[in-house]
Design a protein around this motif. Structure first.
Motif, PDB file in Angstrom:
ATOM      1  N   GLY A   1       0.807  -1.212   0.000  1.00  0.00           N
ATOM      2  CA  GLY A   1       0.000   0.000   0.000  1.00  0.00           C
ATOM      3  C   GLY A   1       0.842   1.264   0.000  1.00  0.00           C
ATOM      4  O   GLY A   1       0.355   2.350  -0.314  1.00  0.00           O
ATOM      5  N   ARG A   2       2.101   1.117   0.343  1.00  0.00           N
ATOM      6  CA  ARG A   2       3.050   2.228   0.313  1.00  0.00           C
ATOM      7  C   ARG A   2       4.469   1.663   0.181  1.00  0.00           C
ATOM      8  O   ARG A   2       4.755   0.570   0.671  1.00  0.00           O
ATOM      9  CB  ARG A   2       2.918   3.085   1.575  1.00  0.00           C
ATOM     10  N   LEU A   3       5.335   2.395  -0.493  1.00  0.00           N
ATOM     11  CA  LEU A   3       6.714   1.951  -0.674  1.00  0.00           C
ATOM     12  C   LEU A   3       7.517   2.270   0.580  1.00  0.00           C
ATOM     13  O   LEU A   3       7.644   3.436   0.974  1.00  0.00           O
ATOM     14  CB  LEU A   3       7.322   2.671  -1.886  1.00  0.00           C
TER      15      LEU A   3
ATOM     16  N   ARG B   1      -3.409   3.162  -8.727  1.00  0.00           N
ATOM     17  CA  ARG B   1      -3.050   1.798  -8.406  1.00  0.00           C
ATOM     18  C   ARG B   1      -1.743   1.449  -9.109  1.00  0.00           C
ATOM     19  O   ARG B   1      -1.429   1.986 -10.172  1.00  0.00           O
ATOM     20  CB  ARG B   1      -4.138   0.832  -8.884  1.00  0.00           C
ATOM     21  N   PRO B   2      -0.935   0.509  -8.546  1.00  0.00           N
ATOM     22  CA  PRO B   2       0.221   0.023  -9.311  1.00  0.00           C
ATOM     23  C   PRO B   2      -0.218  -0.534 -10.660  1.00  0.00           C
ATOM     24  O   PRO B   2      -1.340  -1.011 -10.824  1.00  0.00           O
ATOM     25  CB  PRO B   2       0.778  -1.081  -8.411  1.00  0.00           C
ATOM     26  N   TRP B   3       0.697  -0.461 -11.620  1.00  0.00           N
ATOM     27  CA  TRP B   3       0.422  -0.874 -12.990  1.00  0.00           C
ATOM     28  C   TRP B   3       1.132  -2.182 -13.271  1.00  0.00           C
ATOM     29  O   TRP B   3       2.237  -2.408 -12.786  1.00  0.00           O
ATOM     30  CB  TRP B   3       0.921   0.218 -13.932  1.00  0.00           C
TER      31      TRP B   3
ATOM     32  N   ALA C   1       2.619   8.903  -9.701  1.00  0.00           N
ATOM     33  CA  ALA C   1       1.218   8.548  -9.946  1.00  0.00           C
ATOM     34  C   ALA C   1       0.606   7.827  -8.752  1.00  0.00           C
ATOM     35  O   ALA C   1      -0.522   8.118  -8.339  1.00  0.00           O
ATOM     36  CB  ALA C   1       1.121   7.674 -11.198  1.00  0.00           C
ATOM     37  N   VAL C   2       1.349   6.907  -8.163  1.00  0.00           N
ATOM     38  CA  VAL C   2       0.812   6.090  -7.074  1.00  0.00           C
ATOM     39  C   VAL C   2       0.809   6.846  -5.750  1.00  0.00           C
ATOM     40  O   VAL C   2      -0.195   6.836  -5.016  1.00  0.00           O
ATOM     41  CB  VAL C   2       1.614   4.777  -6.962  1.00  0.00           C
TER      42      VAL C   2
END
Length: 580
Positions: free
Chosen positions: A179-181, A365-367, A358-359
Motif C-alpha cells: 500500500g506504500r513503498l 493503483r500500481p500498474w 502517480a501512485v
C-alpha cells in the motif's frame, strides 16, 4: 485513478530516457540512445548531467498523442541537492582524484548545476510551463518503484531490491510495497556491486559501463576459486551484511585501477574478436567476480526475505542485468515469484519516477507491465521513403504472411533481421528489433559473433515458445515472469544440448525469452519455424552493429546494408534484400 499526465525522466548519468504515464498506465517509454545513436545516450561525465533526452521525450508525446502543454508533472529521477549534501566522501580522502571529476568538490558542484538546470532547459526546449512543473526524486526510489509498482502481479504485498553503481549516495536499496513503498535497508558508497564490476572490467582491459556483459560471459570459462583468497582482502558478503568493500584497495574515484594491479598483478590482454587466446588470468578473475556477485545477491535476497516476509520480488538497477546472478537468486526459492523490470538499467528510473508520482501523489493503483513494447512503431510510409532513397542498393516486396516467409528462410539456414512493431523499452531485443537465426546450425555462434563483430566467448540468447520452454530449459518456478524479458540464464536440458548444441553457453546455460501472447507476430514466426524444424525456439540478438538498437526504417536499412551475412530484413510490412 489519476487522470494526470506524468512524465518521468532519467538524465543524471547515462541511459537517458523518458516514460509517460496517463489513464492508469504507462503510455510510452523510450531511450535517447535509439534516436541520437550514441550508446547509453551520452558519455557518463559530470559535464553531461544537463544533457536531457529531448528526442525520447518527443517520441513519448507522439506515441501517446498528447502535446507538451498537456503534461501536468515532470519527475526527474535524481535528487541533486541530496547528492551535494553527501559529497565529497571521506572514503576518497588521500586518493588521487582527477580534478573536476566525480567525488571532487568542483566536479560535484558541476554535476549538481547540470541536474538543477533541467527545469529551465525543459522550459526552453519543450514547453515554458515545464519550468514550474518539474520535480526531483531520489534515484534508488525511482529504481525501486520501477521494480515493484510495475510488477505483473495482483499481490498486494511485494518486495523490491535495487542494485547498481551509485545514485546520490546509495548503491542498493531494498524494502517492500504494501500500500506504500517502504525502505528497509540500503547500501551506501563505497559498498557498491556496480562499481566493483566497473573497476574489474577496467582492470581487465575492457570499457567500464559498456563491457560488463563481456566479463560475465568470460566468467563461464574460468575457475572461480583461484582468486577467492585475494578477493577476501577487499570484499565480503554474509546474510546479515550483504556487501562490504574496502575502498583503500578499490579506489573507485581514481581513474587508474592501480589498487587492482597491486592485488592481482598486471593482466596480459589479448582481446581480439574471434580469438580464443583470452588469458586464464582474466577468465579466472571474471569467474571469481561472478561467483562473489551470486553470493552477494543471494545474501541480499535472504536479508530482504527475513525482514519483509514478502513472497514476491521485483528487481531493478544495472546489476539486475546480470542474468547469471538473477538465476542464482531465483534458484534459492526464497520468493514465490521474481520479476526483473525489462529496462532495469538507469533507463528504467524514468518509468519508476512516473509510477512513484502517480501512485504516491495521485492515488493511482500500481500498474502491471505485461510487455516492454512501449516505443515508436515502424512506420510503413517512412519505410517506403527510405526504400526509394536506397533504390539502387536494395529490392523489396510486401509478403502476404511475413512470419511464414521469415520462418522458411530461417529453416533454410539464413540469418535475418526482424524489425516490426513498437520498439522495446530496455536493452534486450525481444522480437521487435531482432537479428534471428536457426539455433541448430553448426557454427551458428561463431557466425553470429562474426556478423556482430563480437568476441569469441560471447554466448547467444534464444526466444522460445512459452509452452515448450520447460522441455528445453530448467526454469525455476519462481522465475516464470523474469524469463519473459530475457533476464535469466537458465540451464539447458538434454533436448537443448542435443538439438541446439551451439545455443547454450560453455557452462550449459542459456539466456532465454519465453514468448506467449504479448507479441503475436513474433510468436507466429516461432510457431511457423517449429512446424518446419520441430524446434520451438530461435537465436535472438539485437539488430545493431556497433551502435544502439535500431529505432526506425532509416537506421534498420543502414544497419542491414553493413551486415554482409544477413540475408534479408523484415521491416514493418516489407521484406528487403540487397540488390543483385
Amino acid at each position: 485513478m489519476t487522470q494526470k499526465l506524468i512524465l518521468g525522466l532519467n538524465a543524471a548519468y547515462h541511459e537517458s530516457s523518458a516514460a509517460l504515464w496517463g489513464k492508469g498506465r504507462i503510455l510510452a517509454a523510450a531511450e535517447e540512445e535509439r534516436f541520437n545513436r550514441i550508446r547509453h545516450g551520452k558519455p557518463t561525465r559530470v559535464n553531461t548531467a544537463g544533457e536531457l533526452p529531448l528526442r525520447a521525450i518527443r517520441a513519448c508525446l507522439r506515441r501517446a498523442g498528447v502535446s507538451a502543454a498537456d503534461v501536468d508533472v515532470i519527475v526527474y529521477a535524481f535528487h541533486p541537492r541530496l547528492r551535494r549534501r553527501v559529497h565529497p566522501r571521506p572514503e576518497d580522502r588521500g586518493h588521487n582524484l582527477e580534478t573536476n571529476n566525480y567525488g571532487t568538490p568542483e566536479g560535484e558542484r558541476r554535476m549538481a548545476r547540470g541536474c538543477l538546470s533541467a527545469p529551465e532547459l525543459l522550459g526552453r526546449h519543450i514547453h515554458p510551463a515545464w519550468r514550474s512543473r518539474t520535480r526531483f526524486l531520489p534515484h534508488h526510489l525511482a529504481h525501486g518503484a520501477s521494480g515493484v509498482l510495475a510488477m505483473p502481479t495482483e499481490a498486494e504485498r511485494r518486495a523490491f531490491l535495487t542494485v547498481d553503481g551509485i545514485g546520490e549516495i546509495e548503491s542498493a536499496r531494498w524494502g517492500e510495497w504494501n500500500g506504500r513503498l517502504r525502505t528497509r535497508s540500503r547500501l551506501i558508497y563505497p559498498h557498491s556491486l556496480g562499481f566493483l564490476w566497473e573497476r574489474i572490467t577496467q582492470y581487465l582491459g575492457y570499457r567500464p559501463l559498456y563491457d560488463e556483459a563481456k566479463i560475465m560471459a568470460l566468467a563461464a570459462y574460468g575457475d572461480p576459486d583461484r582468486y577467492q583468497a585475494v578477493f577476501s582482502r577487499f570484499a565480503s558478503t554474509t546474510s546479515e551484511s550483504p556487501l562490504r568493500l574496502d575502498n583503500q584497495w578499490l579506489r573507485f574515484r581514481e581513474t587508474s585501477p592501480d589498487g587492482m594491479v597491486a592485488l592481482f598483478g598486471r593482466p596480459i590482454l589479448s582481446r581480439k574478436p574471434n580469438s580464443d587466446k583470452e588469458e586464464h588470468h582474466q577468465r579466472d578473475l571474471a569467474a571469481t567476480l561472478q561467483s562473489f556477485t551470486n553470493d552477494a545477491v543471494r545474501n541480499m535476497g535472504q536479508h530482504l526475505r527475513m525482514h519483509t516476509k514478502a513472497n514476491h520480488l521485483g528487481l531493478a538497477g544495472g546489476v539486475a542485468l546480470n542474468c547469471v546472478a538473477m538465476y542464482a537468486l531465483a534458484s534459492t526459492g526464497l520468493f514465490e515469484s521474481l520479476w526483473v523490470q525489462p529496462a532495469t538499467n538507469d533507463a528504467g528510473t524514468a518509468l519508476g519516477a512516473a509510477l512513484w508520482w502517480a501512485v504516491h501523489r495521485e492515488g493511482a493503483r500500481p500498474w502491471q507491465m505485461e510487455h516492454p513494447y512501449l516505443g515508436p512503431e515502424i512506420d510503413n510510409e517512412a519505410t517506403l521513403t527510405e526504400l526509394s532513397r536506397n533504390n539502387a542498393r536494395v529490392v523489396w516486396s510486401r509478403p502476404f504472411e511475413p512470419p511464414k516467409k521469415a520462418a522458411e528462410e530461417l529453416a533454410a539456414g539464413k540469418v535475418i533481421g526482424w524489425v516490426r512493431g513498437p520498439m522495446e523499452f530496455g536493452p534486450r531485443a525481444l522480437g521487435n528489433r531482432s537479428l534471428l537465426a536457426h539455433p541448430g546450425l553448426p557454427g551458428i555462434r561463431d557466425r553470429i559473433n562474426r556478423i556482430k563483430g563480437r568476441e569469441w566467448f560471447r554466448p547467444l540468447a534464444v526466444s522460445v515458445m512459452d509452452e515448450a520452454a520447460d522441455r528445453w530449459f530448467d526454469i525455476p518456478e519462481s522465475a516464470r515472469m523474469a524469463t519473459r524479458n530475457m533476464n535469466l540464464a537458465v540451464p539447458g536440458r538434454a533436448l537443448a544440448r542435443e538439438k541446439t548444441p551451439k545455443a547454450p553457453h560453455v557452462d550449459g546455460s542459456c539466456r532465454i525469452q519465453t514468448v506467449a501472447g504479448e507479441n503475436p507476430g513474433f510468436r507466429r514466426l516461432l510457431r511457423e519455424f517449429q512446424g518446419l524444424t520441430e524446434l520451438p525456439l530461435v537465436i535472438n540478438t539485437s539488430f545493431n552493429l556497433g551502435q544502439p538498437m535500431v529505432a526506425n526504417a532509416k537506421d534498420a536499412i543502414d544497419t542491414f546494408l553493413r551486415m554482409k551475412d544477413v540475408f534479408s530484413l523484415y521491416l514493418g510490412d516489407y521484406r528487403i534484400e540487397r540488390h543483385p
